[in-house]
Design an enzyme around this catalytic site. Sequence first.
Site, short mmCIF file in Angstrom:
data_model
loop_
_atom_site.label_atom_id
_atom_site.label_comp_id
_atom_site.label_asym_id
_atom_site.label_seq_id
_atom_site.Cartn_x
_atom_site.Cartn_y
_atom_site.Cartn_z
N GLU A 196 44.62 71.47 85.49
CA GLU A 196 44.98 72.73 86.15
C GLU A 196 44.53 72.77 87.61
O GLU A 196 45.30 73.12 88.49
CB GLU A 196 44.37 73.92 85.40
CG GLU A 196 45.20 74.41 84.23
CD GLU A 196 44.97 73.57 82.98
OE1 GLU A 196 44.05 72.73 82.98
OE2 GLU A 196 45.71 73.77 82.00
N HIS B 218 41.39 82.37 74.43
CA HIS B 218 42.85 82.30 74.61
C HIS B 218 43.50 83.69 74.66
O HIS B 218 44.70 83.80 74.54
CB HIS B 218 43.49 81.52 73.47
CG HIS B 218 43.54 80.04 73.68
ND1 HIS B 218 42.46 79.24 73.51
CD2 HIS B 218 44.55 79.22 74.05
CE1 HIS B 218 42.80 77.98 73.75
NE2 HIS B 218 44.06 77.94 74.08
#
Lengths: 320, 439
Positions: free
Chosen positions: A43, A112
Site C-alpha cells: 500500500e 477490517h
Amino acid sequence: MSADPKVFLMGEEVGEYQGAYKISKGLLEKYGPERVLDTPITEAGFSGIGVGAAYYGLRPVVEFMTFNFSMQAIDHIINSAAKSNYMSAGQISVPIVFRGPNGAAAGVGAQHSQCYASWYASCPGLKVLSPYSSEDARGLLKAAIRDPDPVVFLENELLYGESFPVSAEVLDSSFCLPIGKAKIEREGKDVTITAFSKMVGYALKAADTLAKEGISAEVINLRSIRPLDRSTINASVRKTNRLVTVEEGFPQHGVGAEICTSVIEESFGYLDAPVERIAGADVPMPYAANLERMAVPQVEDIIRAAKRACHRSVPVAAAA
Amino acid sequence: MSFTATKFAHPPPLPLTSTTPRSNDKPLSFSFDHSKPTNPSSSSSCSFFLASTRKLPRFNSLTKPHAQRRASSPPAAAVLLEQTTNLLITKEEGLELYKDMILGRAFEDKCAEMYYRGKMFGFVHLYNGQEAVSTGFIKLLKKEDYVVSTYRDHVHALSKGVPSRAVMSELFGKATGCCRGQGGSMHMFSKEHNLLGGFAFIGEGIPVATGAAFSSKYRREVLNQEGADQVTLAFFGDGTCNNGQFFECLNMAALWKLPIVFVVENNLWAIGMSHLRATSDPQIWKKGPAFGMPGVHVDGMDVLKVREVAKEAIQRARRGEGPTLVECETYRFRGHSLADPDELRDPAEKEHYAGRDPISALKKYILENNLATEQELKAIEKKIDEVLEDAVEFADKSPLPPRSQLLENVFADPKGFGIGPDGKYRCEDPKFTEGTAHV
C-alpha cells in the site's frame, strides 16, 4: 478511462482477479495491463507511486482493497498528496483518486471494519466523497477523476450488492455530479436527517416508518464529506428546526460533530430541540454478530432519535 | 554468525516420497555463508514451484522479462547434506506431529462446514495444505516462546496449544471464545499461550513479532533476567515479502541480533496474485543474506524437513546468534478465504500439490519406518474427530456475549473512558469494567 488516456487504475487484484469485490470487472480486458495494474501488496509503495505519477501529469485511480489498508499508506495520502499543492505554492497539483470500500463490513472484526470519513475529512487538501446510490457512484467518481486535487472516494462493501434504479440522464455519457453538493433524497418538514453512504438507506427506511407515525423527515445524502455542503444542511434545519446526524464512524470528532457545529454556528436560533447524533459505538468493532449489530447504528436508533427530537416519548437507554 | 555445516548435527531429512519429481528433491538450500554470492543459474531445471508463469506475457510492456530468473530453481545448496538412514523422529514425536497436523486439517474442514451452515461469518481463511509449517515449527517451541500470526491463524493457535473449544467458540462469536467473541477469525490472541495475535493486514505482524523478540533480548541483557531466552516465530506469506515492513524488520532484527525466526509460508498465491507476477526475484530466502542473516529454503510440504530447519533456526535464536529467514514452499488447498472463487489457479497446479499432501507424506513415513501402526493412526484421527465434535457442541451451546460486554475492554484503565450506554462521556464509571474477563 476512455475519455482520457492519462487515467489508469492500480491496486491489489484489480486486474486478473477483476477486483477483490469485482468492481473493476472487465477493465483489464478493455484497457489492457498497462492501464489496469495489479500491484504487489504494498500500500505505501503503490500509493506513493500513484502520487508521484500524479505529480507529473497522470491521473491515477488507486484502489485500496478496503480503506482499512489505506492506513498503511496514509503518509502518502496526507503528506505527499494532500499537502503538495500548498507546499509548492500551487506548482504541483495532485490529481489522484484513492478509492475502495469503507465502513463497517460484516463479521470481519475490528481491523477490517471502520469508517474513515472523518479521518480524511479533517485534512486540508483532500476532498472526501461518499456515494450512496448508483447515480452517486457514477457521477461522483467521474467528478473525482476529473478533479485537479486528491480525492478520497469512500465506497461501501455492503452497498456493492445493492441495486438502485437509474434514470436515462444518469446513464448518459456526459453525466457528472458536482463535488461539494448534498442531495435531498426525501423532502420533509419536521426533522432533518443527515447521512452518507449506507446510512442514507437506513435514514430513508427510518423516514418511511416515521411518516406512518405522522413525522415528516427530510433526508439529506451528504455525498461530499469535504467540502461539506453546509448551506444545504442549514437551509434544511432552518425549515425543520430539528436535526439528527447519522454516521457509522466513531462519535468523537466525527462527521456528526462537524455538522452539529455548523448548525449551531449558523442556525442556532432555529433549533427547537438539541441536535441528536447517531454514530457507531465508541469501541473497536467486535466480531460476535450480536455485539456487532449493537455497535453500528440501526434504523430503529434513527427512528428513536428523530422522535426524541420531535419531543415524542421514547424509551430510555436508546443511544449507542 | 555463520551457520555452518558442523552445527547441523542432526541427521538430514529423508525424502518422503521418491517417485514423483518435486522441486524440493534438490538438497535444502542453506545459504548461511552470505559473503559468497550465490549464482541463481547454477541450477537450471524449471521446477513446478516456479511454473505459474502462464500469464506473464501480458506484462511484457511494463516489466522487464524476468524469464531467466523465474525459470531458475533455488540455487544449489551451499552445504550439501548427505543422506543417512537414521530416523528423523521418535515414535512419540511422530505421533505428536501427526496428531497436530490432523487436528489442523480437521479443524479447518469443520470451519468450512460451520461457515456454510451460518455458524461463523466474515472472512474465514483456512490453512489446509500448509500444516507441515505450523506443526514443524510450533511443536518445537516452549510455552514461553511467542508466535505471531496472520489472518490465517486458527491452526497456529491450535499448534501453540490454544484449546479447540476456545478457537471454535471464538469463531462462533461466543463469550467462551479465546477473545470472548471480540476478536474473530483473523484475530486470535492468547496471553496464556503466548500467541500474540492474528494480524489481519499484510506485514503488520512482522514489526510486532520483532518487538516481542526485542523484549526477550532486553529482558535478558538490560534487566538481567536469567532464562529470558524466548524465541519468537513470525509467520507470514509470500505476498508480505514485497511489503516494506518485512524489509525494515529484517534489517533491525539482524542489526540487533534478535531471537526471531521469520517464517515465510510461500503458498505461491496472494489471493489471486501469483508470487511470480508480484515479485522481481521470487526466491524469498535470498533476502536473508542480503540483510546479514541466514536464508533457508525448505519444502514446506514435508514436516520432517521443516522440523529440521526449524530446529536449527530456533536453537540459533535461543543461543543469541540472531534471526533466520526460512522460506517454506507450500500450497493452500482451498481458496484464499471461503469467499474466494479461486478462479485463477491452474487446476494442474492444484492437483500437483494435492498429490504432495503433507499429512499423507508423514503417514507414509511413519508406516514405512514402523513408527506406528495403521490402527494407532486411525485412533488419533478418531480422537481428533471427537475433540472437534466436542468443540462444536461447546461453541454452539455457549452463550452469546451479553450486551454489557460491548463497551468493555476498550481501555485497560479500570476507570474507563469513552461514551457509555447512556450516551454520556464516562471517565469515572466504577462499574465500567464489571464482568471484564481476566485474560
